[in-house]
Design an enzyme around this catalytic site. Structure first.
Site, short mmCIF file in Angstrom:
data_model
loop_
_atom_site.label_atom_id
_atom_site.label_comp_id
_atom_site.label_asym_id
_atom_site.label_seq_id
_atom_site.Cartn_x
_atom_site.Cartn_y
_atom_site.Cartn_z
N ASP A 103 31.31 41.24 50.23
CA ASP A 103 30.81 42.56 50.27
C ASP A 103 30.99 43.32 51.63
O ASP A 103 32.23 43.50 51.79
CB ASP A 103 29.08 42.59 50.22
CG ASP A 103 28.46 43.74 50.00
OD1 ASP A 103 28.21 44.42 48.81
OD2 ASP A 103 28.06 44.34 50.97
N HIS A 298 27.75 39.98 41.62
CA HIS A 298 28.23 40.41 42.67
C HIS A 298 27.88 39.20 43.83
O HIS A 298 28.66 39.06 44.71
CB HIS A 298 27.36 41.70 43.28
CG HIS A 298 27.97 42.16 44.57
ND1 HIS A 298 29.13 42.57 44.93
CD2 HIS A 298 26.94 42.28 45.73
CE1 HIS A 298 29.21 43.08 46.17
NE2 HIS A 298 27.98 42.64 46.73
#
Length: 322
Positions: A103, A298
């Site tokens: 991320d 994610h």
């Protein structure tokens, strides 16, 4: 996990909380977490990596946990945050390293590879690709494209607005963020149509439970990261797109020459948001290995921990062997 040690380092004008594990003589391997996460998001990688002989170093990134969290958004641009890790490497005497980022940790890893071509021997990015410096600040393009419509990054721009909603119930915020970017949620979740003034969680239902990849013990580490300080430091990372663009001008024509690994979940909404960057990435990274992980959202290093560990260790054995 019992071998983990924590230390507080005075580097780059802040206190950086750092967790370390593995043999002291092992090759340094830095794991950089993203938003809204914590050092403990790498919990399923620590054992396999230390068992393979690596010295694992996991900072609580600037704005998180016991690390400093300046109020000024300008204290969170990419070059400054890279400076935290560079200064820590200097302090610890690391003349070589491999850097792994997920991320927001991924742009830090990519830029460390650009800034430190001699020291950073290999680099790994998860979820967020690298496409080089854009022609204009990304935030300007977002404002043009999403004019009059909601976009979570645009929502994060004004200090205090997103904090008010997210800080009001930190456990709820974390549950919502974890669930709504996991594999069970459609890719276009963050592209849903809402008016520009909508709240982050408008139209969403609190699941009231944790996703399968995060048990209560792990969740408590996430809570500890934000309890008592809220999300202002973490959100300040999103308020530097223009400053990032300005401060990376000298890197505009540089390519990543080190061996690089990129991992993405097939159901990660970032894959939709960064579709153009994904296409540009092979043009900007000379030695790139990519993998798309099936049935994965994610939170890749926890949703598909075994596969991530397999791919990571295989990559390290080829390019950064102990």
């Amino acid at each position: 996990m019992n071998s983990l040690q924590q230390q507080l380092l005075d580097v780059n004008g802040i206190t950086l909380s750092l967790y370390t594990a593995g043999p002291s003589a092992g090759r340094p391997l830095w794991l950089l977490h993203g938003f809204p996460e914590c050092w403990h998001s790498w919990r399923q990688q620590i054992g396999p990596l230390t068992a393979a002989g690596y010295r694992v170093l996991i900072p609580e990134m600037r704005g998180y946990g016991q690390s400093s969290a300046p109020r000024d958004p300008a204290a969170y641009d990419l070059i400054t945050v890279c400076g935290d890790i560079q200064a820590a490497m200097d302090l610890l005497g690391h003349s070589e390293a491999c850097v792994v980022g997920h991320d927001w940790g991924a742009p830090i890893a990519w830029h460390l590879a650009l800034l430190e071509p001699q020291r950073v021997k290999a680099v790994v990015g998860m979820a967020v690709p690298f496409g080089g410096r854009p022609r204009q600040p990304a935030i300007d393009m977002m404002r043009q494209h999403y004019a009059g419509r909601f976009h979570y990054i645009l929502h994060f721009q004004q200090p205090g607005v997103a904090e008010q909603e997210m800080d009001a119930d930190i456990p709820r915020t974390l549950r919502m963020m974890m669930h709504n970017t996991s594999a069970a949620v459609p890719k276009d979740f963050f592209l849903q149509e809402k008016p520009a003034g909508a709240g982050l969680f408008d139209g969403m239902q609190d699941p009231g439970m944790l996703p399968p990849w995060c048990d209560v013990a792990a969740f408590n580490h996430y809570l500890q990261t934000f309890t008592g300080r809220g999300f202002h430091g973490a959100l300040n990372w999103y308020r530097n797109f223009e400053r990032n663009w300005q401060r990376t001008e000298a890197l505009a024509d540089k390519h990543i020459e080190q061996p690089a690994l990129f991992l993405l979940g097939d159901k990660d909404p970032v894959g939709t948001l960064e579709a153009y960057t994904l296409k540009q990435m092979p043009k900007r990274i000379a030695n790139l290995e990519q993998h798309l992980l099936s049935d994965c959202g994610h939170w890749i290093q926890n949703e598909q921990a075994a596969e991530v560990n397999r791919l990571l260790l295989a990559f390290l054995s080829r390019h950064y062997a102990v």
